[in-house]
Write a protein that holds these residues in place. Structure first.
Motif, short mmCIF file in Angstrom:
data_model
loop_
_atom_site.label_atom_id
_atom_site.label_comp_id
_atom_site.label_asym_id
_atom_site.label_seq_id
_atom_site.Cartn_x
_atom_site.Cartn_y
_atom_site.Cartn_z
N MET A 336 -12.32 33.17 -48.34
CA MET A 336 -12.57 32.56 -49.65
C MET A 336 -11.33 31.82 -50.15
SD MET A 336 -14.96 35.20 -51.80
CE MET A 336 -13.73 36.50 -51.79
N THR A 337 -10.17 32.41 -49.99
CA THR A 337 -8.95 31.77 -50.45
C THR A 337 -8.67 30.49 -49.67
OG1 THR A 337 -8.05 33.94 -51.03
CG2 THR A 337 -6.50 32.11 -50.87
N LEU A 338 -8.84 30.54 -48.36
CA LEU A 338 -8.63 29.34 -47.54
C LEU A 338 -9.61 28.24 -47.90
CD1 LEU A 338 -6.94 28.26 -45.15
CD2 LEU A 338 -8.76 29.08 -43.64
N THR A 339 -10.85 28.60 -48.18
CA THR A 339 -11.84 27.60 -48.57
C THR A 339 -11.54 27.01 -49.93
OG1 THR A 339 -13.52 28.80 -47.29
CG2 THR A 339 -14.30 27.21 -48.90
N ALA A 340 -11.12 27.85 -50.88
CA ALA A 340 -10.82 27.36 -52.23
C ALA A 340 -9.62 26.42 -52.23
CB ALA A 340 -10.58 28.54 -53.17
N LEU A 341 -8.62 26.72 -51.40
CA LEU A 341 -7.45 25.85 -51.32
C LEU A 341 -7.73 24.59 -50.50
CD1 LEU A 341 -4.65 28.52 -50.78
CD2 LEU A 341 -5.24 27.32 -52.89
N GLY A 342 -8.58 24.72 -49.49
CA GLY A 342 -8.88 23.56 -48.66
C GLY A 342 -9.85 22.59 -49.29
N PHE A 343 -10.77 23.09 -50.12
CA PHE A 343 -11.75 22.24 -50.80
C PHE A 343 -11.71 22.55 -52.30
CE2 PHE A 343 -13.31 23.25 -46.54
CZ PHE A 343 -13.40 21.98 -45.99
N ASN A 345 -12.26 20.83 -54.93
CA ASN A 345 -13.28 20.21 -55.78
C ASN A 345 -14.68 20.71 -55.46
OD1 ASN A 345 -11.28 18.60 -57.02
ND2 ASN A 345 -11.45 17.06 -55.39
N ALA A 346 -14.82 21.65 -54.57
CA ALA A 346 -16.13 22.15 -54.20
C ALA A 346 -16.67 23.09 -55.28
CB ALA A 346 -16.07 22.87 -52.85
N GLU A 347 -17.98 23.26 -55.26
CA GLU A 347 -18.65 24.17 -56.17
C GLU A 347 -19.56 25.09 -55.37
OE1 GLU A 347 -20.71 22.01 -59.16
OE2 GLU A 347 -18.88 21.32 -60.16
N ILE A 348 -19.76 26.28 -55.88
CA ILE A 348 -20.63 27.25 -55.23
C ILE A 348 -21.78 27.57 -56.17
CG2 ILE A 348 -18.80 28.24 -53.82
CD1 ILE A 348 -18.60 30.52 -55.78
N TRP A 362 -12.61 28.61 -59.80
CA TRP A 362 -12.92 29.54 -60.88
C TRP A 362 -13.52 30.83 -60.32
CZ3 TRP A 362 -15.31 26.65 -65.69
CH2 TRP A 362 -14.39 25.68 -66.12
N ALA A 363 -14.42 30.68 -59.36
CA ALA A 363 -15.09 31.85 -58.80
C ALA A 363 -14.10 32.75 -58.06
CB ALA A 363 -16.22 31.41 -57.87
#
Length: 421
Positions: A336-343, A345-348, A362-363
């Motif tokens: 999750m941390t790698l995805t949040a830092l890599g993307f 501007n993404a939303e879940i 935020w999530a």
């Protein structure tokens, strides 16, 4: 003679006694230093378990899995490079081979394997009825097509999810339950190291298993795609035919690091506090806080309203027990941390109503804040310390991981043969 006969000679002379001529008894005077000596003796007798073996296991285990992943990535890359360049003249292959070309070729080869599998299913079910045979082949075709349409990282995540489901089913078996309890639960006081790895997979609770599968399927493929993109952006320009070995090494290493952080915290922080609390006599009053840290650890008096809410959300601080851990939630937090830092501007969003999307930062930030509260409150349902360890691993790997992976592949690659004259 009479005095010597009445004197209690069996008592130690090093202590002071009050002699009563009427009762002919001796009452020892216990100095406060004796209580402190008793506390030190209890702590010295029990001791502190060592974490050396667990540190070495996590360190060498991570190095071994990364070396294995880098070696097999180089092997498959060389194989696909040879297949794509074999028998092709420069005019028929005008452009330079890229990693995307090798991945497309691998997908075509996988599609061919799935077609052969469909033919084999048709041969195996030839003795069944026409309706049953068509239904089996239809299910196989749909599953194979879904497997082919997703990315390579999501395919690996599906395999890990199936492994978690298999471990969960083994937990529900009475025959395998004693074996699972010994080998798939990491107890901080057991002194074992292999359970740091085995406890990553599966869970005894269906709710935790569903959460692990949900997060692994959602964030695993995104993290794998990010690692692939970062590899292509490096100035070295290394070719990479597959990214599943890199993702697998990252996942296992993140789980080992998270388990190690939880293990060290339990033995070096919680365990000494537990021994110190057990060493205190029950009739002694609790010491008043004299420092800021001790004031935080000492529960303050609360009102009736706050006590009502604490009854619904109790704190595990007064209990202070060491808990065993199962499940790979620490590795999931790294994803999750790698995805949040890599993307960023993404939303879940959930796949069921209400379909409300939330920014990924935020999530993930809310989950990390929840873990901080859980650590301060002493919640024991999840291993919040392992979650923080996985978060730290994902953040560090986001900064240094891709270059480390490129350097490791260069070191492990076979040197070019030298011509002997």
């Amino acid at each position: 003679m009479l005095w010597s006969a009445l004197r209690p000679s069996s008592l130690p002379r090093s202590r002071s006694f009050i002699y009563s001529p009427r009762l002919f008894t001796a009452t020892p005077l216990v100095a406060p230093s004796a209580v402190l000596q008793t506390e030190r003796t209890l702590a010295q007798t029990i001791g502190r378990p060592s974490v050396r073996n667990q540190v070495l296991f996590a360190l060498f285990g991570s190095c071994a899995v990364f070396a294995y992943a880098a070696a097999w990535t180089n092997i498959e890359t060389d194989e696909w490079l040879e297949k794509l360049t074999r028998g092709r003249a420069p005019r028929t292959w005008p452009h330079t081979i890229t990693s995307l070309d090798m991945k497309n070729a691998a997908d075509l080869a996988l599609a061919q394997e799935l077609r052969e599998g469909l033919k084999n299913v048709g041969v195996w079910t030839s003795g069944l009825g026409m309706a049953t045979r068509n239904r089996i082949m239809y299910i196989w075709a749909n599953v194979a097509q879904s497997y082919l349409n997703v990315t390579e990282g999501k395919r690996l995540c599906w395999k890990i999810c199936l492994l978690n489901v298999g471990v969960y089913l083994a937990w529900k078996s009475r025959r395998f339950y004693p074996y699972m309890l010994r080998n798939f639960v990491h107890d901080p006081l057991s002194g074992r190291s292999i359970t740091m790895l085995t406890s990553m997979f599966g869970s005894r609770m269906a709710v935790v298993l569903a959460l692990n599968v949900f997060f692994l399927d959602g964030f695993g493929s995104s993290a794998s795609f990010h690692l692939l993109q970062r590899q292509d952006r490096l100035p070295e320009g290394q070719l990479e035919a597959t990214s599943r070995y890199h993702f697998l090494a990252f996942f296992i290493s993140a789980g080992l690091f998270a388990a190690l952080v939880s293990h060290i915290t339990h033995l070096k922080v919680l365990y000494p506090r537990l021994i110190a609390r057990l060493s205190l006599p029950s009739n002694l009053p609790q010491p008043k806080p004299d420092t800021w840290a001790s004031a935080i650890r000492t529960p303050a008096p609360i009102s009736g309203t706050r006590a009502f809410f604490r009854s619904w959300f109790p704190s595990g601080q007064p209990k202070l027990r060491l808990t065993s851990r199962t499940g790979g939630t620490g590795a999931l937090y790294a994803l999750m941390t790698l995805t949040a830092l890599g993307f960023p501007n993404a939303e879940i969003a959930l796949f069921y109503p209400p379909d409300y999307s939330v920014p990924i930062q935020w999530a993930v930030g809310s989950l990390v804040l929840l873990d901080i509260v859980g650590i301060s409150r002493g919640w024991k349902f999840f291993d919040h310390i392992a979650h923080m360890g996985g978060t730290a691993f994902g953040a560090v790997y986001y900064v240094y991981g891709p270059r480390f992976w490129s350097w490791l592949r260069t070191v492990i690659a076979d040197p070019s043969p030298v011509d002997v004259k």
